[in-house]
Write a protein that holds these residues in place. Structure first.
Motif, short mmCIF file in Angstrom:
data_model
loop_
_atom_site.label_atom_id
_atom_site.label_comp_id
_atom_site.label_asym_id
_atom_site.label_seq_id
_atom_site.Cartn_x
_atom_site.Cartn_y
_atom_site.Cartn_z
N ASP A 28 0.84 -1.20 0.00
CA ASP A 28 0.00 0.00 0.00
C ASP A 28 0.88 1.25 0.00
OD1 ASP A 28 -1.86 2.03 0.45
OD2 ASP A 28 -2.78 1.07 2.19
N ALA A 29 1.89 1.27 0.87
CA ALA A 29 2.77 2.44 0.97
C ALA A 29 3.49 2.72 -0.34
CB ALA A 29 3.77 2.23 2.11
N VAL A 30 4.00 1.68 -0.97
CA VAL A 30 4.76 1.88 -2.22
C VAL A 30 3.84 2.39 -3.33
CG1 VAL A 30 6.03 0.67 -4.04
CG2 VAL A 30 6.58 0.23 -1.64
N VAL A 31 2.71 1.73 -3.52
CA VAL A 31 1.79 2.14 -4.59
C VAL A 31 1.24 3.54 -4.33
CG1 VAL A 31 -0.43 1.62 -5.69
CG2 VAL A 31 1.19 -0.22 -5.23
N ALA A 38 3.49 10.91 -8.56
CA ALA A 38 3.01 11.17 -9.93
C ALA A 38 2.10 12.40 -9.95
CB ALA A 38 2.27 9.95 -10.46
N TYR A 39 1.22 12.50 -8.96
CA TYR A 39 0.35 13.68 -8.88
C TYR A 39 1.17 14.96 -8.70
CZ TYR A 39 -4.21 11.35 -8.57
OH TYR A 39 -5.36 10.65 -8.83
N LEU A 40 2.22 14.88 -7.91
CA LEU A 40 3.05 16.07 -7.67
C LEU A 40 3.85 16.46 -8.92
CD1 LEU A 40 4.38 15.33 -4.08
CD2 LEU A 40 2.87 17.20 -4.77
N ALA A 68 1.52 7.77 2.49
CA ALA A 68 2.36 6.62 2.15
C ALA A 68 3.51 6.48 3.14
CB ALA A 68 2.90 6.76 0.73
N ALA A 69 4.12 7.59 3.50
CA ALA A 69 5.21 7.54 4.48
C ALA A 69 4.71 7.01 5.82
CB ALA A 69 5.83 8.93 4.65
N ALA A 70 3.53 7.45 6.24
CA ALA A 70 2.95 6.98 7.50
C ALA A 70 2.64 5.48 7.44
CB ALA A 70 1.70 7.78 7.84
N VAL A 71 2.09 5.03 6.33
CA VAL A 71 1.78 3.61 6.16
C VAL A 71 3.07 2.79 6.19
CG1 VAL A 71 0.78 1.87 4.61
CG2 VAL A 71 -0.36 4.08 4.90
N TRP A 72 4.11 3.31 5.55
CA TRP A 72 5.41 2.62 5.55
C TRP A 72 5.92 2.46 6.99
CZ3 TRP A 72 7.86 -0.24 2.12
CH2 TRP A 72 9.18 -0.61 2.39
N VAL A 125 -7.42 0.77 -3.78
CA VAL A 125 -7.34 1.12 -2.36
C VAL A 125 -8.26 0.22 -1.53
CG1 VAL A 125 -7.74 2.97 -0.67
CG2 VAL A 125 -6.61 3.49 -2.84
N GLY A 126 -9.41 -0.10 -2.08
CA GLY A 126 -10.31 -1.02 -1.40
C GLY A 126 -9.68 -2.39 -1.23
#
Length: 141
Positions: A28-31, A38-40, A68-72, A125-126
């Motif tokens: 999840d974190a990587v994706v 990509a958005y940035l 993503a950083a928090a999930v990592w 995400v689901g």
């Protein structure tokens, strides 16, 4: 000897369950991180493709990158926090609902391509949320 074997079996099962949850969180974190970057980086290009403002897309990119950083962090702790993993699942569930609502109402005048992308993101995400829920349930004694 039977008690030792049972303890080893429980330990192996617990390790396997934690590995599953850890993998779901890291994936999840990587994706999510790649999507956020990509958005940035591609906000002007995506803005044209999606008929959405670059400011909104950059804001989404910042959120996704930080999340993503928090999930990592949650997925790489020595012991995966059930509370942390549950928080990730909740944020993912909110993201799914928000994405589907945005796709239906056409957030920021979003194009058809953007709406399809929102639904596809919601599905991914689901799936992460479901995998994380399975991992959390497997961890419970």
């Amino acid at each position: 000897m039977t008690e030792q074997a049972a303890a080893l079996s429980r330990g192996t099962l617990a390790d396997s369950s934690e590995k599953f949850l850890r993998l779901a969180l890291k994936l999840d974190a990587v994706v999510t991180g790649l999507n956020g970057l990509a958005y940035l980086v591609a906000a002007p290009l995506l803005g044209d493709l999606f008929d959405m403002s670059t400011g909104l897309l950059r804001g989404i990119g910042i959120f996704l990158t930080v999340f993503a950083a928090a999930v990592w962090v949650v997925g790489t702790r020595p012991v995966v926090s059930s509370a942390g993993a549950t928080a990730v699942v909740v944020v993912n569930a909110v993201w799914v609902v928000a994405s589907l609502v945005a796709a239906v109402v056409g957030l920021d005048g979003a194009s058809t391509i953007a709406r399809v992308w929102m639904v596809m993101q919601a599905a991914v995400v689901g799936l992460f949320a479901v995998l994380q829920i399975v991992g959390l349930r497997r961890q419970r004694p």
